[in-house]
Design a protein around this motif. Structure first.
Motif, short mmCIF file in Angstrom:
data_model
loop_
_atom_site.label_atom_id
_atom_site.label_comp_id
_atom_site.label_asym_id
_atom_site.label_seq_id
_atom_site.Cartn_x
_atom_site.Cartn_y
_atom_site.Cartn_z
N UNK A 383 0.83 -1.28 -0.07
CA UNK A 383 -0.25 -0.17 0.25
C UNK A 383 0.65 1.83 0.05
N UNK A 384 2.38 0.97 1.05
CA UNK A 384 2.51 2.43 0.83
C UNK A 384 3.06 2.87 -0.38
N UNK A 385 3.68 1.64 -1.01
CA UNK A 385 4.15 2.01 -2.09
C UNK A 385 3.90 1.73 -3.01
N UNK A 386 2.17 1.80 -3.34
CA UNK A 386 1.32 1.95 -3.93
C UNK A 386 1.15 0.32 -5.17
N UNK A 387 1.87 -0.62 -5.08
CA UNK A 387 2.18 -1.87 -5.70
C UNK A 387 1.12 -2.93 -4.78
N UNK A 388 0.23 -3.07 -6.32
CA UNK A 388 -0.93 -4.28 -6.39
C UNK A 388 -0.07 -5.37 -5.07
N UNK A 389 -0.89 -5.56 -3.64
CA UNK A 389 0.23 -6.77 -3.02
C UNK A 389 -0.04 -7.96 -3.83
N UNK A 390 -0.74 -8.11 -4.56
CA UNK A 390 -0.76 -9.99 -5.09
C UNK A 390 1.09 -9.71 -6.26
N UNK A 391 0.78 -8.69 -6.73
CA UNK A 391 2.74 -8.29 -7.73
C UNK A 391 3.69 -8.03 -7.18
N UNK A 392 3.64 -7.88 -5.89
CA UNK A 392 4.82 -7.28 -4.54
C UNK A 392 5.18 -8.26 -3.94
N UNK A 393 3.75 -9.28 -4.11
CA UNK A 393 4.53 -10.76 -3.17
C UNK A 393 4.90 -11.75 -4.48
N UNK A 430 -11.09 -6.95 -8.88
CA UNK A 430 -12.26 -6.39 -8.34
C UNK A 430 -12.02 -6.29 -6.51
N UNK A 431 -10.56 -5.89 -6.13
CA UNK A 431 -10.72 -5.96 -4.52
C UNK A 431 -10.89 -5.63 -3.51
N UNK A 432 -11.95 -3.74 -3.99
CA UNK A 432 -13.44 -3.37 -3.71
C UNK A 432 -14.15 -3.41 -4.02
N UNK A 433 -15.33 -4.17 -4.01
CA UNK A 433 -16.01 -5.34 -4.76
C UNK A 433 -17.28 -3.36 -4.74
N UNK A 434 -17.46 -3.23 -3.30
CA UNK A 434 -18.47 -2.43 -2.34
C UNK A 434 -18.01 -1.62 -1.78
N UNK A 435 -18.98 0.23 -0.94
CA UNK A 435 -17.75 0.42 0.70
C UNK A 435 -18.23 -0.17 1.38
N UNK A 436 -17.19 -0.85 2.24
CA UNK A 436 -17.22 -1.72 2.87
C UNK A 436 -16.90 -3.24 3.08
N UNK A 437 -17.05 -3.42 1.78
CA UNK A 437 -15.93 -5.13 0.98
C UNK A 437 -14.53 -5.31 0.78
N UNK A 438 -14.10 -5.85 1.23
CA UNK A 438 -12.55 -5.82 0.63
C UNK A 438 -12.17 -7.36 1.01
N UNK A 439 -10.57 -7.09 -0.29
CA UNK A 439 -10.95 -9.09 -0.27
C UNK A 439 -9.40 -8.72 0.62
N UNK A 440 -8.64 -9.88 0.83
CA UNK A 440 -7.35 -10.21 1.36
C UNK A 440 -6.96 -11.96 0.47
N UNK A 441 -5.41 -11.28 1.16
CA UNK A 441 -4.63 -12.55 0.29
C UNK A 441 -3.69 -12.69 1.11
N UNK A 442 -3.02 -14.06 1.43
CA UNK A 442 -1.90 -14.48 2.18
C UNK A 442 -1.11 -15.65 2.36
N UNK A 443 0.48 -15.38 1.92
CA UNK A 443 0.68 -16.80 1.45
C UNK A 443 1.83 -17.35 2.41
N UNK A 444 1.95 -18.31 2.49
CA UNK A 444 2.80 -19.02 3.42
C UNK A 444 3.85 -20.25 3.07
N UNK A 445 5.31 -20.74 3.43
CA UNK A 445 5.35 -22.22 3.58
C UNK A 445 5.54 -22.94 5.39
N UNK A 446 5.29 -23.74 4.86
CA UNK A 446 5.12 -24.67 5.92
C UNK A 446 6.21 -26.26 6.14
N UNK A 447 6.27 -27.13 6.95
CA UNK A 447 6.87 -27.54 7.06
C UNK A 447 5.75 -28.98 7.12
N UNK A 448 6.78 -30.74 6.14
CA UNK A 448 6.54 -31.56 7.14
C UNK A 448 6.80 -32.49 7.92
#
Lengths: 758, 289
Positions: A383-393, A430-448
């Motif tokens: 957000x601070x850099x004006x990048x899309x969070x998906x693209x930044x990841x 379409x990350x903010x499809x309506x007022x008060x509505x929003x979408x979020x992403x998160x990713x990660x890794x884990x062990x076996x």
């Protein structure tokens, strides 16, 4: 995957389904023996106090009471995982509200409860250390004055109230931050949360005339309990038999000794079987919950969104005893690195003693806390850099052949596919499809998780197959997955397989149902057993069919070659007549994952084995006045390597997300002055079915090199990303960033009004 | 936990047992509060007087007025056809209590006698100016619900007295009700704040003729927001007036900080939910027109 399979990879019904849906399955809490007494635990009412006197005279005189035991009745033994700091009962000092002080056995539960109320305990309160800040303050009272005398694995770095500090150091931090155009510093906090298993911890213990004790318990780790009981009772482990009848959920909360030792001690004292079952209040005040944490992250980024350096610290409030703290603090540093290419890293995980309940392991220990901080900050930076969070990841994620934070070479990296597919499915653009509505992403890794597994596989004279494993079926259907591997390899149907499990006398060793390892490791042990059985079967069949053993294969419940065929059942009968029957011992241990030892200090978990990668996406609405969150859709794209049973992997994903949303939005064990304010399921808010969205699972398959058919561990990961995904969606919906868990409606509403937390 | 269990089969027998045991006895209706309190050791009655075999206490009678027997369950309120229109707040309050199993047994009389300030149906009944009727050794008496509730877990019920019924008038034309609840989850939840509103418009449908606002979980008892009501009556119901009522209600309630929410957030919720419930009433009256 292009492998043609008959059994493995199919959504077949689990082997224990009928018993569980009809209610005939026996769980540990159902288990009973004739003449059994009921045990109850008297627990400290003080967070920190000198234990002046315990007088059980009145209690022992009550009707039905058969025994009261305290610290003076047990050996002065300290036990624990990597750090042995725990005792059965408080001896001269209590260190948390809920710490066992005495135990009672009586003919009924009510009589045992009455006895607890009649035990007189005199406490002399001491200054309590109520949170991380107090524990770490200069001159803070020591929770364990004699910490230096405790036995611990030597690798731990300990100092006073810090019972472990693990560290990863990579590259040159000064240069890394100098290369950054912007440096972002943020702090996050997460709450203590409970695993929320349906069945409380339960155990029945009975001693026999040979001085052997049998304990029926709902532990995830029967062999670990066997060894812990051996320490507590000062007996050889061979005198201790632990059997797991069934488990109504564990999620890491049933790894360590819970009530087994009380049952065993009371049974020995009374000469009768004793059953101990915890209450909800005991669960929420004196179990092994997930640690609350504080996290500080400092991340350097170039203008175009490349991460140059990351410094991170996470402090785990591990409670009055180390519990899983030292391990969890270590694992956390790998999660703090994130699944990103970052050339310069300084990451530290601390486990800190406080006067609270002893924290333990909860599905992906350290995962949600660390990931919440990392993935919240990724969005804040984007957000601070004006990048899309998906693209930044996508600009920073690890890819095939990259190095992990400690130098392990990453293989089978399905992360980009997970991110793209989760984002597509949620309608990311379409990350903010309506007022008060929003979408979020998160990713990660884990062990076996590694550790060894053994199975005995026996082919019965009717052609059916007995699979004998030391692993417990904790509800995931992992043993069905392993049985599917066995059926596939032996050329039989899943329904031909019966499972005997989790009995330290009768089953081979298993490192236990923990760390997303059961289907992975037991499945591989089954493959090893089949390799042995193939030799036995082909030797017998070659002689019977008059063909060369090399020409033989297993197919359709028979050994076949050139149009000739002999059924497994026939071979099993022949073997019983001549050679003691067809049986094999298959074993597996995950090979060590090479890493760069120079990058780690005091680290007990320096690399992720056969790592999995995952991305979560959520679409939610926020009521801008009340702060109430409504989750509309939730998507998980998880690289499972190979889906051994897609239906039950989806089940793991749905359950993990439900648990994760609880941690994200509503769950917290609230302490005030060392006491839990909400020790009941009225005020400890696990989500209900009405609070949960439909969860959509996308199974991504980048086969691992080690797992059966390429499988990776799948059980824990779905629990990791929900808090971060929700925090990011709430920020998208409202513009307000909540940096503490849980993200309650109250926090959102007050933040929207520009008011801080109450 | 040890007690004697009694199963009277008539109201008269129940009242006689109540009189006999006084403070040592507790009536058992749905049991969804009493059993929990007994299990947690908060109450230890020596005599439990089950009402399960008493007939005639589970009826909903609707003529000029509405009379609810004390043993009417929340599920019965949810499903009652008379409550689908202007009295819909009763359904909205009943359907968010516990889960299905709870609502199938929990009774409206028990909910009132339990006197939790966070009760869900009680604010609706308070907004409807309900009265409660109790029967005891000294005969029958009827009290306004507001006067009956005296504190957390406390009512004007005398030892041994049995709450038998709840009564309120049907609504005049141009009326509606609404109920809103805030909590951390959508079921099995104790209200952080709940708000019940009854609104009647004047004949011209321009001004408020009568408004009743009841608040839950923001005071020692379910309470009426009198100042907010007075600010509405006789006024045109502009958004500003509605919001002013919300601010007044938030000012006159007396919430506490506890593990469920802060007092500050509870006031914020009252301020938000009161105008929201009023708007819902306006919408309902408009649609009925």
């Amino acid at each position: 995957m292009s492998i043609e399979t008959r059994v493995v990879g199919k959504s077949l019904p689990r082997l224990d389904a009928a018993g569980k849906v009809t209610g005939t399955a026996v769980y540990a809490a159902d288990f009973a023996l004739p003449g059994m007494l009921h045990g109850k635990i008297l627990r400290s009412r003080e967070p920190h106090a000198r234990l002046v006197r315990i007088d059980a005279g009145r209690a022992l005189a009550l009707p039905g009471v058969r025994a009261v035991i305290t610290a003076t009745d047990v050996l002065d033994v300290r036990y624990g995982g990597g750090l042995k700091d725990e005792t059965v009962f408080a001896r001269d000092r209590v260190r948390y509200v809920g710490q066992p002080v005495a135990a009672v056995a009586a003919t009924t539960r009510e009589a045992a409860e009455a006895a607890l109320a009649a035990i007189d305990v005199v406490y002399e309160p001491l200054p309590a250390v109520l949170d991380l800040e107090a524990a770490l303050a200069p001159g803070a009272p020591l929770i364990h004055e004699a910490w230096q005398t405790y036995t611990a694995i030597p690798i731990l770095h300990r100092e006073g109230n810090v019972c472990q500090r693990a560290r990863i150091v990579v590259g040159d931090m000064e240069r890394g931050f100098a290369e950054a155009d912007r440096v972002f510093e943020h702090e996050f906090r997460t709450a203590m949360v409970h695993q929320g298993y349906t069945e409380p911890r339960a155990a029945v213990a009975a001693w026999d005339s040979a001085g052997q004790v049998t304990v029926w318990s709902n532990t995830q780790l029967p062999f670990e309990i066997q060894n812990t009981l051996a320490e507590i009772l000062a007996l050889p482990p061979s005198k201790i038999r632990v059997i797991v009848p069934g488990i109504g959920g564990g999620f890491g909360g049933k790894l360590r000794v819970g009530v087994e030792h009380f049952a065993a001690l009371l049974a020995r004292r009374t000469g009768r079987p004793v059953k101990v079952v915890t209450t909800s209040e005991e669960e929420l005040t004196a179990a092994y919950p997930r640690q609350g944490t504080r996290v500080e992250l400092k991340t350097g980024v170039t203008r175009d969104g490349r991460i140059t350096a990351k410094e991170g610290r996470i402090w785990f409030d591990t409670g009055a005893f180390a519990g899983s703290g030292p391990g969890v603090a270590s694992v956390a540093t790998l999660v703090l690195a994130g699944p990103y290419r970052i050339p310069n890293l300084l990451l530290e995980g601390y486990a800190v003693y406080t006067n609270k309940t002893n924290c333990g392991s909860f599905r992906a220990p350290s995962g949600p806390q660390s990931n919440f901080a990392v993935e919240s900050q990724m969005d804040m930076i984007a957000d601070a850099l004006g990048l899309d969070p998906l693209d930044f990841r996508l600009k920073n994620i690890v890819r095939e052949g990259d190095e992990g934070p400690t130098g392990q070479v990453l293989e089978a990296v399905g992360l980009e596919e997970c991110l793209r597919r989760a984002a597509d499915a949620i309608g990311w653009r379409d990350r903010r499809p309506a007022p008060g509505r929003g979408k979020g992403l998160a990713c990660g890794w884990w062990t076996t998780t590694g550790g060894s597994s053994g199975v005995y596989v026996k082919i019965n004279p009717d052609g059916s197959v007995a699979m004998n494993t030391g692993a417990a079926e904790i509800g995931t259907a992992a043993l069905t997955g392993a049985a599917q591997v066995l059926a596939e390899e032996l050329g039989v149907d899943l329904a031909d397989i019966s499972v005997v499990s989790a009995d330290t006398f009768a089953t081979p060793f298993d490192f236990g149902a923990q760390g997303s390892r059961t289907a992975f490791a037991v499945g591989n042990a089954c493959r090893a057993a089949v390799a042995d059985l193939r030799r036995q079967l082909f030797g017998l069949a070659a002689a019977q069919l008059g063909v060369d053993a090399e020409a033989l294969t297993l197919r359709d419940k028979a050994v076949v070659a050139d149009g000739k065929r002999i059924a497994l059942a026939e071979l099993a009968r022949l073997s019983q007549a001549s050679g003691g029957g067809l049986i094999a011992h298959g074993t597996f241990i995950a090979p060590p994952t090479p890493y760069d030892a120079k990058r780690v200090e005091a680290h007990v978990y320096p690399a992720f084995h056969s790592p999995s990668f995952h991305a979560h996406a959520v679409d939610l609405s926020v009521d801008r006045e009340t702060g109430e969150v409504t989750v509309h859709r939730y998507v998980v794209a998880q690289d499972v390597g190979f889906a051994m049973n897609p239906r039950y992997i989806e089940g793991q994903i749905e359950g993990g997300v439900a648990q994760g949303l609880g941690q994200a939005l509503s769950e917290e064990i609230v302490y005030e002055n060392g006491r839990v304010l909400n020790p009941n399921l009225t005020d400890y808010k696990m989500p209900t079915s009405l609070d949960l969205p439909r969860v959509e699972s996308i199974l991504v398959e980048h086969p691992s090199l080690v797992g059966p058919y390429g499988a990776k561990g799948v059980g824990e990961p779905p629990n990791i990303e929900p808090p971060a995904a929700v925090a990011n969606a709430v920020a998208a919906a409202t513009g307000v960033r909540i940096t503490t868990l849980p993200i309650t409606a109250e926090k959102i509403a007050l933040a929207l009004r520009g008011e801080g937390p109450a | 936990m040890s007690f004697e269990y009694h199963e009277p089969t008539s109201i008269a027998d129940a009242v006689a047992l109540g009189a006999r045991f006084g403070e040592a006895g507790r009536f058992l209706a749905g049991g969804t509060d009493l059993i929990i309190q007994m299990r947690r050791g908060r109450v230890a009655p020596r005599h439990v007087l089950s009402l399960h075999r008493v007939t005639g206490l589970d009826r909903i009678e609707v003529d000029g007025a509405v009379r609810l027997g004390a043993l009417v369950t929340h599920r019965a309120i949810e499903q009652c056809p008379h409550f689908q229109g202007p009295l819909g707040a009763l359904v909205e309050g009943a359907e968010v209590i516990g889960g299905h199993q709870i609502r199938n047994v929990a009774t409206v009389g028990g909910n009132i006698v339990n006197a939790s300030p966070a009760a869900d149906v009680v604010p609706v009944l308070l907004a409807l100016n309900a009265t409660v009727t109790c029967l005891g050794p000294d005969g029958e008496r009827t009290l306004p619900l507001g006067g009956f509730l005296s504190g957390p877990g406390q009512t004007a019920r005398r030892p041994g007295e049995l709450l038998t019924s709840i009564r309120f008038d049907r609504l005049p034309p141009r009326s509606a009700t609404a109920f809103l609840k805030a909590g951390r989850r959508k079921a099995m939840e104790i209200a952080v704040v709940c708000v019940a509103v009854r609104l009647t418009l004047d004949a011209a449908r321009e001004r408020c003729q009568e408004a009743r606002i009841a608040l839950g979980a923001v005071a020692p008892t379910t309470m009426r927001a009198g100042a907010a009501e007075r600010a509405l009556e006789g006024q045109p119901l502009t958004d500003e007036i509605l919001r002013r009522a919300g601010r007044l209600a938030a000012g006159e309630c007396a919430p506490i900080d506890d593990v469920r929410a802060s007092a500050r957030y509870r006031r914020l919720l009252v301020e938000t939910l009161v105008p929201r419930a009023l708007r819902r009433c306006l919408d309902r009256i408009g649609r009925a027109a």
